[in-house]
Write a protein that holds these residues in place. Structure first.
Motif, PDB file in Angstrom:
ATOM      1  N   UNK A  93       0.827  -1.212   0.000  1.00 12.80           N
ATOM      2  CA  UNK A  93       0.000   0.000   0.000  1.00 12.80           C
ATOM      3  C   UNK A  93       0.853   1.249   0.000  1.00 12.80           C
ATOM      4  N   UNK A  94       0.265   2.371   0.374  1.00 14.54           N
ATOM      5  CA  UNK A  94       0.961   3.652   0.286  1.00 14.54           C
ATOM      6  C   UNK A  94       2.126   3.758   1.245  1.00 14.54           C
ATOM      7  N   UNK A  95       3.111   4.527   0.835  1.00  9.81           N
ATOM      8  CA  UNK A  95       4.279   4.877   1.646  1.00  9.81           C
ATOM      9  C   UNK A  95       3.840   5.466   2.990  1.00  9.81           C
ATOM     10  N   UNK A  99       8.241  -5.274  -2.939  1.00  7.97           N
ATOM     11  CA  UNK A  99       7.033  -4.644  -3.486  1.00  7.97           C
ATOM     12  C   UNK A  99       5.728  -5.311  -3.044  1.00  7.97           C
ATOM     13  N   UNK A 144      12.752   7.386   6.191  1.00  7.35           N
ATOM     14  CA  UNK A 144      11.408   7.299   5.642  1.00  7.35           C
ATOM     15  C   UNK A 144      11.311   6.240   4.559  1.00  7.35           C
ATOM     16  N   UNK A 145      10.093   5.973   4.103  1.00  4.84           N
ATOM     17  CA  UNK A 145       9.886   5.007   3.037  1.00  4.84           C
ATOM     18  C   UNK A 145      10.071   3.574   3.500  1.00  4.84           C
ATOM     19  N   UNK A 146      10.277   2.680   2.547  1.00  4.15           N
ATOM     20  CA  UNK A 146      10.472   1.260   2.864  1.00  4.15           C
ATOM     21  C   UNK A 146      11.554   0.674   1.980  1.00  4.15           C
ATOM     22  N   UNK A 171      10.311  -1.790  -0.763  1.00  3.00           N
ATOM     23  CA  UNK A 171       9.434  -1.377  -1.859  1.00  3.00           C
ATOM     24  C   UNK A 171       8.004  -1.735  -1.509  1.00  3.00           C
ATOM     25  N   UNK A 172       7.075  -1.182  -2.266  1.00  5.63           N
ATOM     26  CA  UNK A 172       5.668  -1.439  -1.976  1.00  5.63           C
ATOM     27  C   UNK A 172       4.877  -1.401  -3.283  1.00  5.63           C
ATOM     28  N   UNK A 219       0.438  -2.012  -4.851  1.00  5.93           N
ATOM     29  CA  UNK A 219      -0.956  -2.221  -4.476  1.00  5.93           C
ATOM     30  C   UNK A 219      -1.491  -3.542  -5.063  1.00  5.93           C
ATOM     31  N   UNK A 236      -0.623  17.405  -0.226  1.00  5.15           N
ATOM     32  CA  UNK A 236      -0.238  16.288  -1.085  1.00  5.15           C
ATOM     33  C   UNK A 236       0.808  15.364  -0.507  1.00  5.15           C
ATOM     34  N   UNK A 237       1.686  14.878  -1.379  1.00  2.00           N
ATOM     35  CA  UNK A 237       2.579  13.781  -1.029  1.00  2.00           C
ATOM     36  C   UNK A 237       3.587  14.106   0.059  1.00  2.00           C
ATOM     37  N   UNK A 250       3.387  12.245   3.471  1.00  5.17           N
ATOM     38  CA  UNK A 250       3.606  10.827   3.730  1.00  5.17           C
ATOM     39  C   UNK A 250       5.055  10.392   3.568  1.00  5.17           C
ATOM     40  N   UNK A 251       5.950  11.320   3.301  1.00  8.17           N
ATOM     41  CA  UNK A 251       7.330  10.919   3.101  1.00  8.17           C
ATOM     42  C   UNK A 251       8.227  11.437   4.200  1.00  8.17           C
ATOM     43  N   UNK A 252       9.481  11.082   4.110  1.00 12.48           N
ATOM     44  CA  UNK A 252      10.493  11.645   4.985  1.00 12.48           C
ATOM     45  C   UNK A 252      10.627  10.938   6.302  1.00 12.48           C
ATOM     46  N   UNK A 299      11.283  14.592   1.405  1.00 11.64           N
ATOM     47  CA  UNK A 299      10.116  13.764   1.739  1.00 11.64           C
ATOM     48  C   UNK A 299       9.568  13.067   0.490  1.00 11.64           C
ATOM     49  N   UNK A 300       9.433  13.827  -0.597  1.00 15.32           N
ATOM     50  CA  UNK A 300       8.897  13.236  -1.826  1.00 15.32           C
ATOM     51  C   UNK A 300       9.770  12.080  -2.312  1.00 15.32           C
ATOM     52  N   UNK A 323      11.434   9.833  -0.624  1.00 22.09           N
ATOM     53  CA  UNK A 323      11.233   8.537   0.034  1.00 22.09           C
ATOM     54  C   UNK A 323      10.000   7.863  -0.541  1.00 22.09           C
ATOM     55  N   UNK A 324       8.979   8.651  -0.864  1.00 23.12           N
ATOM     56  CA  UNK A 324       7.796   8.062  -1.484  1.00 23.12           C
ATOM     57  C   UNK A 324       8.123   7.566  -2.886  1.00 23.12           C
ATOM     58  N   UNK A 370      10.068   4.314  -2.554  1.00 21.12           N
ATOM     59  CA  UNK A 370       9.277   3.178  -2.076  1.00 21.12           C
ATOM     60  C   UNK A 370       8.379   2.619  -3.164  1.00 21.12           C
ATOM     61  N   UNK A 371       7.858   3.514  -4.001  1.00 20.36           N
ATOM     62  CA  UNK A 371       6.908   3.098  -5.035  1.00 20.36           C
ATOM     63  C   UNK A 371       7.555   3.015  -6.420  1.00 20.36           C
TER      64      UNK A 371
END
Lengths: 342, 342, 342, 342
Positions: free
Chosen positions: A9-11, A39, A64-66, A69-70, A72, A271-272, A275-277, C153-154, C156-157, C160-161
Motif C-alpha cells: 500500500x501507500x508509503x 514490493x 522514511x519510506x520502505x 518497496x511497496x 498495491x 499532497x505527497x 507521507x514521506x520523509x 520527503x517526496x 522517500x515516497x 518506495x513506489x
C-alpha cells in the motif's frame, strides 16, 4: 524459522522502523531468519525474495519510506496469484510465515490468506489513522506534524494579506489528519468526511473569524464532500465530468468562499509531502515497538493476528476483530474541536 | 463565574495551548470570565491578576512558554501564603476558583489548597512524563522530538569520527525521555534512573556496537546513577565534593567509557533546549484538549480533580488518586528497548 | 526625522526582521521616529499610519509575515493616488520619508515617487531572487530550505513506489528556487523558465535515472513553459482555454511523463507554504542587516537608493541602476547543475 | 586520471555533498576514476583506499557526516608519513592526485605536500567560517540554523521564568557563529573572541534588557575570553587549574551574571549538535558546487589551489594566498550587530 516481511500500500513514515525492530529482535533474541519480500504482495506472488540480516536494517529507524518497496498488488489476482500458488512459493523457499505491514486492504488480503492456511501476521499501517484495532498507527503523527508546520506557514501569509487560506490534507474516508492538524494550528473551520457541511456554514465561520480580525484558516480533508455541491455545480452549468478537472476539494472551496464572503482566498494541497520523509519521535517509537512485538508474536505462532497499540501497550488483535468498519472521527471529537471555531 | 489560571514549575511546550483552550471554550461556550495569575502560586499569594479574554489567547496554540509566567513558589510559604490568605485574595477579586497547570509539586499544593476549602482544578504538566494519572502529558512529545533530532545529528559525527557519543537528556527521577529518544535514534545503550548499571555493563555494550562497525550512541537520563560510581571516584582519589564540579552524569560517563574501552568518546548535555520552543502537533492537540475539558470541568464544579489522558480520551481524576508515586519506566518497557542494544 | 515604513507585494520571510532592524537602530542610535504604514502603498494613499516604537518590533526577527500588512496597490492609481496627494498626506502627518520594502513592482513605484520629489528609500524583497541589484534577498533561502525539505520527503515516497515525482516550486520568471532546491535534493531534471526543454528531453532524463535504479525527481518552476506544449495540446484536441483548468505546469508534466515513459508519476505543487513561516538563520541575518543599513541610509539622506547585498557586504544602489532587467539564472549556472542530471 | 578524495578534521555538514559533486561530474563528464581515502591523511599514509563510483555517492547531498571517515592525522608525522612515502603510496596505486577537503590545518598540510611535488587540490571546510579565502564555506549555514533554532527555544524558557539565558556556540578563534545566530535570535549580548569585554560590560547590557522587560539572551563563542577573568578567579581563590574543571565559558559567565545582576541565569552549551546532521539547502548547494568545480580544476590540472566562494561565484585560489591569517569578525560587523543590543 524463516520469515518473510512485506510492506504494501501507500508509503508511510515508520515502515523501515518496523522492519528494523522485527529483524533486530528476531535475529538476536530468537535466532529467526528473515527474507525481504519486494514490493508487497507482488513479491510474494513472484517469489521475489532476498536475505534480510541485521546488517540491512542498521540505521533504519529514522529513514522514511520502505527498503522493501511497496505496491498495491492483490495477492489473489493474476495467473500466479491465489493461496495455493503462494503456499508453493513459500514452501519452495522454506519460508514459514509472512509479516504483512499494511492498511485495511493489505490486512484483508492477509486475513484471507490466513483463512486459506498461510501463516500471516499483520502490522497495521495507516497514515490516515483509519484502522479501528489500534489507537494510533505510525505515520499519522508525522503527517500531523508536517501538516501543522505547513499551516503555521500558511497563517503568516494569511495574516499579512488578510486572506482566507484553505489547506487540503490527506484523509479519503476519515478526517483525523484534518482534525488534529486543524486543532494544532488553530483553524477556524475544519471540514472532514464524517461531518457534512454546506458552503454557507463554512462561510459563516470564515466571516466570523475575519470580523474578529483573524485571517481565516480552513482545513479540509481530501475526502470531504460539500453538502449541496452537486446542485451548486449544476447551477453554474458544470457537470460531474468537470469536477475532477478542477482539482481537489480545496480548489472547489476556495473560489466559492471568495465569491460568497468577498474575502480573498487561496488554496494549498499539501499532497505527497505528508507521507514521506523521516518519522517523528512518536512514530519511530511506535513503529519500533510494533516490530519488536511482531517478532514476539512470530515465536508464539500467533498467526492470524495483528499487533496494535492500546493506550501505552502493544497488544495482539485477531484479524477477524481488527477489520471491517473504519476508525472514523466520532461526532464528540469533532464537536470538541468545533468549540474553538467561533 | 470568574476563574483564575496559573502555570507553575518548569517551562513546558503546550502551556499556552492549554490556556487558549480553557479561555476559548470557557468564554464562547460557557460565558465564563477569566483572569491570568502571574508567575504561578506567587501571583495567587500576591494577588497579581489580570483580565484574560479571548483576545489575549489568540494564536497561542503554537507558542512555547507561558504568557502567564511561572515560578516555583510554594503557596503555603511566606507571610502572605497559606489557604486563609489566599481565600481572602480570591474573594476580594471575585475569583471563584483556580485552574492550576503544573507538575507533581504544583498539584500537591493544589490538593492541599482544595482540602483547605479552595476551589482548584488541576491540569497535569510534566515534560518528564512522570505523572501516573495521565498516559502522557504535553511537552513530553516535543522533548522527545528535540532529543531525537539532536541524536540524529550526533550520530553523523560519531560515524564520521568512529567515536562513541554520550547524550544526556532530561529526566531527574524517571527515564522516559531517554527511553523514547534512545529507541527513536537507535541508541546502543540507554541509561535511566530506574535501572542500575555498572560502567562495565555500559562499556560491554559500547564495545559490542563498535566491533559491529557502529559508532556507539549512549543516551543517559540526567538522573541516572552509575552503580559503583562512588567507589570509582574514591579509587581515583576524588571525593563527593568534586563530583558536581565535573558537570552532569554524561561528563562523568564519557571519560570513563573512553578510558575503559579505548574508544574516543564525547558527551553532550542537551539541557534547556528540550523544554522550550513551539510544541509538536501531538502536544498542541493534547494541551488544547486538556484545556477544553478543564473548562467543562469548571462548569461541572469538578474541583479537587485534574483532567488527564487515558488512551485517546480525556478523563477526570481526583487529586487523591493522581498524586503519590511517580510514573517510572516499568522494567518490561526497558527490557523491550534493551532487545535492540546488542 | 519621522519615517514611514511599508511592506508591499507578496509575503516573504524576513519582512519583520527588516522592520525590527530599521526601528531598533533608528530609535536607539539616531533618535529617529517611525510610523508603520498599513498594507503597502494603500496605507500611503489612505494615510493609514500608526506609531512604531521599539516596543512594537520586539521579538520580530523570527516572526514570518509582516506586522504592517501588505497589498498590491499601485500608489499612482485611484482618486487619492499620485505623487501630489501622497506628498500632502506625508506632510500633513509630518513624515519626512518612506522606507519601501518590496520587489520589482514596489521599487519601480518607489523610483517614480522619488523622481516626483518624494523621499523614498528601497529595501529589496524577492522570494524568487529575481532582483539584479542584490546577490540575494531575504526569503529566498527560507524558500529553498522549505522546498528542499519537501523534496527529501517526496523522494522517500518515490523510492518506495519506484515512481517519478514532479515537484513544482515558485518562480514565475526566474528559476532560482528550482535550481537551488533541485540541486540540494539531487533532482534528476530541473525545468526553469530560462531554459526551454521539450517533453522528450525531460523524459530521456527521467528514463535514464529510472534505468539506473533511481526514482526520478523532476523539479519545475511554476513559470516553466514546455517547448512544443501548445502543439502537444492541440494534438490531443485540447485548446488554450483548457490549459489553466489543468492546474500548474507540474500537473501538465506528470501525466505526459507517465504516458511517454510508462513510469508511474505523481505531481505536487508546493504553493504558499514556500513563502510563509519563520525565516532561516541566513534570511534573519540578511534582513536584519538590510534594516540596520536602511537606518544608516536615512540619516545620510540617501533617498532614491536601495540597500543591497554584494558578497558579504551591504551596499547602496541607486534605483536607476537597480531596476529593469530581472536577475535570471545564467546558462552557466544551469549547465553547472545539469552535470548532475545524468 | 585516477584521483583520491579525503576528508580531514572535524565533521561538517556538506562533506558528503562535495564528494558526490566531485564524483558525479568527474565520472560522467570527464571520465575520471576516483578512490576514497579512509580517515583523512591517515588513509594516505596507510594507503587505505577503496573504489568510489557514482553508485557509492548516490543520495549523498542530504546526508550529514562523511562516508570517507575523518581524522586529525598529520601526513608528515609517523614512520610512514612524509612526502616521499606518500608519493610512493600514490604511485603504487596509480593515483594521480588528491582532493583534500578540510580546514586550515588540512590545507596547510596540503600546501606542504604540493610544495613537495604531490598533486593536491583543496576544498575549504570550516564550520566556524574562519578561512579567509572563501566568503562562506559549507557547514557554517547549517550550524547557524541549528544554533538559531536552539536559541528560539531557550528564549521561551527565559521569557516564562524571567531568566537570563547564556548560550555557548562553536567558534574557538572566530565569532561568526555567535554573531550570526545571536543576530538571528535577537540576542541582547554577543561575546566573541575578537572583541574583549569585561563581566561588568556584559552585566550592564543584561540588566538593561531585563529592565526593558526582556529575558536577556547572551550568546557566547566557546573561544571568548572575559577581560579580567584571571583576576576574578584569583579573587575567589581559584587558580588556573580549576578553570577547565568548571566547563565551558558559558558555565563561567552564568553564575557571574547571576551574582552581579541578581537575575536568575542558566547556561546551555550547544556542543556537537551544531556540526552533525543533514545540511541546510544553502550548504548543500555550496558544497555541491565546490565539488563540481573541484572536478573541473582536476581536469585543468589546477594543483596547488583550492576552490572557493566569492560572491555568488566559485573561483580558484592558490594555497599560498588562501592560508595564513584567519577570517576573523571585523569590528565593523560586530558594531553593526551591537546596535541591536541596547
Amino acid at each position: 524459522m524463516k520469515i518473510g516481511i512485506l510492506t504494501s500500500g501507500g508509503d508511510c513514515p515508520g515502515l523501515n522502523a518496523v522492519i528494523r525492530g522485527v529483524v533486530l529482535k528476531g535475529t538476536t533474541t530468537y535466532g529467526l531468519e528473515f527474507v525481504g519480500i519486494r514490493d508487497g504482495w507482488r513479491g510474494v506472488v513472484d517469489a521475489d525474495f532476498f536475505p534480510l540480516t541485521r546488517h540491512e536494517v542498521k540505521g533504519l529507524s529514522k529513514v522514511g519510506g520502505t527498503i522493501l518497496g511497496t505496491s498495491r498488488t492483490n495477492p489473489y489476482e493474476g495467473p500466479r496469484g491465489g493461496a495455493e500458488n503462494i503456499a508453493k512459493n513459500l514452501e519452495r523457499h522454506g519460508i514459514d510465515g509472512i509479516i504483512a505491514i499494511g492498511g485495511e486492504g493489505t490486512l484483508a488480503a492477509a486475513k484471507r490468506l490466513y483463512d486459506d492456511g498461510i501463516n500471516v501476521l499483520g502490522v497495521p499501517k495507516t497514515i490516515d489513522n483509519d484502522l479501528r484495532a489500534t489507537d494510533y498507527s505510525f505515520g499519522f503523527d508525522t503527517a500531523v506534524n508536517i501538516a501543522t508546520d505547513a499551516m503555521d506557514r500558511l497563517r503568516t501569509t494569511g495574516d499579512s494579506h488578510q486572506r482566507c487560506m484553505v489547506a487540503e490534507v490527506m484523509g479519503r474516508h476519515v478526517g483525523w489528519i484534518a482534525l488534529h492538524s486543524g486543532m494544532a494550528s488553530g483553524a477556524h473551520v475544519i471540514c472532514i468526511p464524517e461531518v457534512p457541511m454546506t458552503i454557507d456554514e463554512i462561510c459563516t465561520l470564515v466571516t466570523s473569524a475575519y470580523d474578529r480580525g483573524r485571517a481565516p484558516l480552513v482545513v479540509v480533508s481530501e475526502g470531504f464532500t460539500l453538502t449541496g455541491m452537486e446542485e451548486a455545480y449544476s447551477d453554474k452549468g458544470l457537470d460531474a465530468f468537470n469536477r475532477p478537472r478542477l482539482g481537489g476539494i480545496s480548489e472547489v472551496l476556495a473560489p466559492e468562499i471568495e465569491r460568497i464572503t468577498g474575502i480573498e482566498t487561496r488554496s494549498t494541497v499539501l499532497g505527497h509531502i505528508q507521507r514521506g520523509g523521516s518519522p517523528s519521535g512518536f512514530d519511530r517509537v511506535l513503529a519500533t515497538r510494533l516490530g519488536l512485538h511482531a517478532s514476539d508474536a512470530i515465536v508464539d505462532l500467533a498467526w492470524g493476528q495483528m499487533v496494535a497499540m492500546r493506550g501505552t501497550d502493544i497488544v495482539r488483535v485477531p484479524f477477524a476483530e481488527a477489520l471491517g468498519e473504519l476508525n472514523t472521527v466520532p461526532l464528540s471529537r469533532y464537536e470538541e474541536a468545533a468549540a474553538l471555531f467561533g
